[in-house]
Design a protein around this motif. Structure first.
Motif, PDB file in Angstrom:
ATOM      1  N   LEU A   1       7.717   6.598   4.136  1.00 24.50           N
ATOM      2  CA  LEU A   1       7.287   6.729   2.745  1.00 24.50           C
ATOM      3  C   LEU A   1       6.227   7.812   2.583  1.00 24.50           C
ATOM      4  N   LEU A   2       5.357   7.958   3.562  1.00 28.07           N
ATOM      5  CA  LEU A   2       4.355   9.031   3.514  1.00 28.07           C
ATOM      6  C   LEU A   2       5.040  10.394   3.520  1.00 28.07           C
ATOM      7  N   ALA A   3       6.044  10.557   4.353  1.00 23.26           N
ATOM      8  CA  ALA A   3       6.777  11.825   4.387  1.00 23.26           C
ATOM      9  C   ALA A   3       7.462  12.089   3.047  1.00 23.26           C
ATOM     10  N   LEU A   4       8.011  11.049   2.434  1.00 21.77           N
ATOM     11  CA  LEU A   4       8.647  11.211   1.130  1.00 21.77           C
ATOM     12  C   LEU A   4       7.613  11.560   0.063  1.00 21.77           C
ATOM     13  N   GLN A   5       6.417  10.986   0.170  1.00 23.19           N
ATOM     14  CA  GLN A   5       5.316  11.359  -0.736  1.00 23.19           C
ATOM     15  C   GLN A   5       5.014  12.836  -0.616  1.00 23.19           C
ATOM     16  N   GLN A   6       4.965  13.330   0.598  1.00 22.93           N
ATOM     17  CA  GLN A   6       4.672  14.742   0.828  1.00 22.93           C
ATOM     18  C   GLN A   6       5.752  15.616   0.209  1.00 22.93           C
TER      19      GLN A   6
ATOM     20  N   ILE B   1       0.844  -1.205   0.000  1.00 23.44           N
ATOM     21  CA  ILE B   1       0.000   0.000   0.000  1.00 23.44           C
ATOM     22  C   ILE B   1       0.874   1.248   0.000  1.00 23.44           C
ATOM     23  N   ALA B   2       1.890   1.252   0.850  1.00 17.53           N
ATOM     24  CA  ALA B   2       2.796   2.408   0.900  1.00 17.53           C
ATOM     25  C   ALA B   2       3.503   2.595  -0.432  1.00 17.53           C
ATOM     26  N   TYR B   3       3.918   1.503  -1.057  1.00 20.19           N
ATOM     27  CA  TYR B   3       4.591   1.585  -2.357  1.00 20.19           C
ATOM     28  C   TYR B   3       3.648   2.121  -3.434  1.00 20.19           C
ATOM     29  N   ALA B   4       2.438   1.620  -3.460  1.00 19.09           N
ATOM     30  CA  ALA B   4       1.463   2.069  -4.464  1.00 19.09           C
ATOM     31  C   ALA B   4       1.199   3.556  -4.318  1.00 19.09           C
ATOM     32  N   GLN B   5       1.026   4.020  -3.100  1.00 15.71           N
ATOM     33  CA  GLN B   5       0.766   5.437  -2.875  1.00 15.71           C
ATOM     34  C   GLN B   5       1.987   6.282  -3.236  1.00 15.71           C
ATOM     35  N   PHE B   6       3.170   5.760  -2.945  1.00 10.99           N
ATOM     36  CA  PHE B   6       4.397   6.477  -3.284  1.00 10.99           C
ATOM     37  C   PHE B   6       4.541   6.592  -4.801  1.00 10.99           C
TER      38      PHE B   6
ATOM     39  N   ASN C   1       9.576  20.406  -2.977  1.00 13.61           N
ATOM     40  CA  ASN C   1      10.843  20.685  -2.310  1.00 13.61           C
ATOM     41  C   ASN C   1      10.853  20.027  -0.934  1.00 13.61           C
ATOM     42  N   ILE C   2      12.040  20.000  -0.366  1.00 13.10           N
ATOM     43  CA  ILE C   2      12.207  19.337   0.925  1.00 13.10           C
ATOM     44  C   ILE C   2      12.099  20.393   2.014  1.00 13.10           C
ATOM     45  N   GLN C   3      11.266  20.101   2.986  1.00  9.98           N
ATOM     46  CA  GLN C   3      11.105  21.012   4.109  1.00  9.98           C
ATOM     47  C   GLN C   3      11.561  20.314   5.380  1.00  9.98           C
ATOM     48  N   SER C   4      12.001  21.103   6.307  1.00 16.83           N
ATOM     49  CA  SER C   4      12.518  20.591   7.562  1.00 16.83           C
ATOM     50  C   SER C   4      11.494  19.699   8.277  1.00 16.83           C
ATOM     51  N   GLU C   5      10.226  20.088   8.221  1.00 14.14           N
ATOM     52  CA  GLU C   5       9.165  19.322   8.905  1.00 14.14           C
ATOM     53  C   GLU C   5       9.169  17.860   8.479  1.00 14.14           C
ATOM     54  N   GLU C   6       9.215  17.619   7.164  1.00 18.53           N
ATOM     55  CA  GLU C   6       9.199  16.233   6.696  1.00 18.53           C
ATOM     56  C   GLU C   6      10.507  15.510   6.987  1.00 18.53           C
ATOM     57  N   LEU C   7      11.630  16.175   6.702  1.00 20.08           N
ATOM     58  CA  LEU C   7      12.915  15.492   6.843  1.00 20.08           C
ATOM     59  C   LEU C   7      13.310  15.297   8.296  1.00 20.08           C
ATOM     60  N   LYS C   8      13.330  16.360   9.059  1.00 23.92           N
ATOM     61  CA  LYS C   8      13.740  16.247  10.463  1.00 23.92           C
ATOM     62  C   LYS C   8      12.653  15.600  11.314  1.00 23.92           C
ATOM     63  N   GLY C   9      11.414  16.029  11.086  1.00 25.25           N
ATOM     64  CA  GLY C   9      10.322  15.546  11.918  1.00 25.25           C
ATOM     65  C   GLY C   9       9.841  14.172  11.532  1.00 25.25           C
ATOM     66  N   GLN C  10       9.188  14.079  10.400  1.00 24.32           N
ATOM     67  CA  GLN C  10       8.521  12.828  10.041  1.00 24.32           C
ATOM     68  C   GLN C  10       9.484  11.696   9.691  1.00 24.32           C
ATOM     69  N   VAL C  11      10.509  11.995   8.881  1.00 25.75           N
ATOM     70  CA  VAL C  11      11.462  10.938   8.514  1.00 25.75           C
ATOM     71  C   VAL C  11      12.417  10.686   9.673  1.00 25.75           C
TER      72      VAL C  11
ATOM     73  N   SER D   1      14.970  -2.668  11.672  1.00 32.73           N
ATOM     74  CA  SER D   1      13.807  -3.323  12.292  1.00 32.73           C
ATOM     75  C   SER D   1      12.678  -2.338  12.599  1.00 32.73           C
ATOM     76  N   LEU D   2      12.399  -1.463  11.639  1.00 35.09           N
ATOM     77  CA  LEU D   2      11.303  -0.519  11.827  1.00 35.09           C
ATOM     78  C   LEU D   2       9.973  -1.260  11.788  1.00 35.09           C
ATOM     79  N   SER D   3       9.014  -0.750  12.521  1.00 31.39           N
ATOM     80  CA  SER D   3       7.672  -1.315  12.452  1.00 31.39           C
ATOM     81  C   SER D   3       7.080  -0.991  11.084  1.00 31.39           C
ATOM     82  N   ALA D   4       6.036  -1.708  10.722  1.00 30.46           N
ATOM     83  CA  ALA D   4       5.352  -1.434   9.457  1.00 30.46           C
ATOM     84  C   ALA D   4       4.827  -0.003   9.451  1.00 30.46           C
ATOM     85  N   ALA D   5       4.327   0.464  10.598  1.00 33.77           N
ATOM     86  CA  ALA D   5       3.807   1.826  10.689  1.00 33.77           C
ATOM     87  C   ALA D   5       4.913   2.855  10.484  1.00 33.77           C
ATOM     88  N   ASP D   6       6.089   2.616  11.056  1.00 33.92           N
ATOM     89  CA  ASP D   6       7.196   3.561  10.885  1.00 33.92           C
ATOM     90  C   ASP D   6       7.704   3.560   9.445  1.00 33.92           C
TER      91      ASP D   6
END
Length: 150
Positions: free
Chosen positions: A80-85, A36-41, A91-101, A70-75
């Motif tokens: 991948l959701l952050a990379l989609q964003q 699902i994550a791959y399809a959305q990406f 462009n890359i914003q601090s929120e996605e890179l530092k925060g979400q990823v 060993s990340l969980s499926a949710a992590d």
């Protein structure tokens, strides 16, 4: 899932599902959430410079890093959701890179700096100025993840 992948990959949904299944099995990842994550990406990458093989390479690099760490499926899905964003914004914003990823993928900010050939301080300044484009950053980030975790 196949419908989304058909849309994202110009009708190659069945082939992409099988490729995703093989990747998930090889890395020991849970198939459904990974697919699902791959399809959305892939759907987010459609129509961008990352469409197709480049998006697949980013996904596979993240999947390998997720397995090694060993990340969980949710992590893993959250990364991948952050990379989609990032793709959607262009462009890359601090929120996605530092925060979400960064909160899900240990060392992500250092990996990103290494990928861009700069220090973490320089990367921080580049992020503040909005100078990092997703089309440029994500393939470099994927290559660095592949180098570190592949």
């Amino acid at each position: 899932l196949q419908t989304t992948l058909n849309y994202a990959t110009s009708g190659n949904g069945a082939q992409e599902i099988e490729r995703t299944r093989q990747t998930a099995n090889k890395l020991g990842l849970e198939f459904q959430s990974t697919a699902i994550a791959y399809a959305q990406f892939q759907a987010a990458a459609r129509g961008t410079a990352l469409e197709g093989d480049k998006a697949r390479a980013v996904f596979e690099a993240v999947a390998k890093a997720s397995a090694v760490l060993s990340l969980s499926a949710a992590d893993a899905s959250g990364v991948l959701l952050a990379l989609q964003q990032m793709i959607s914004k262009g462009n890359i914003q601090s929120e996605e890179l530092k925060g979400q990823v960064g909160e899900r993928l240990p060392g992500a900010f250092q990996t990103a700096a290494k990928a861009m050939g700069v220090t973490t301080a320089e990367l921080g300044k580049m992020l503040e100025q909005g100078k990092i484009l997703a089309d440029d950053f994500l393939p470099k980030f994927a290559a660095q993840l592949e180098k570190d975790f592949g």
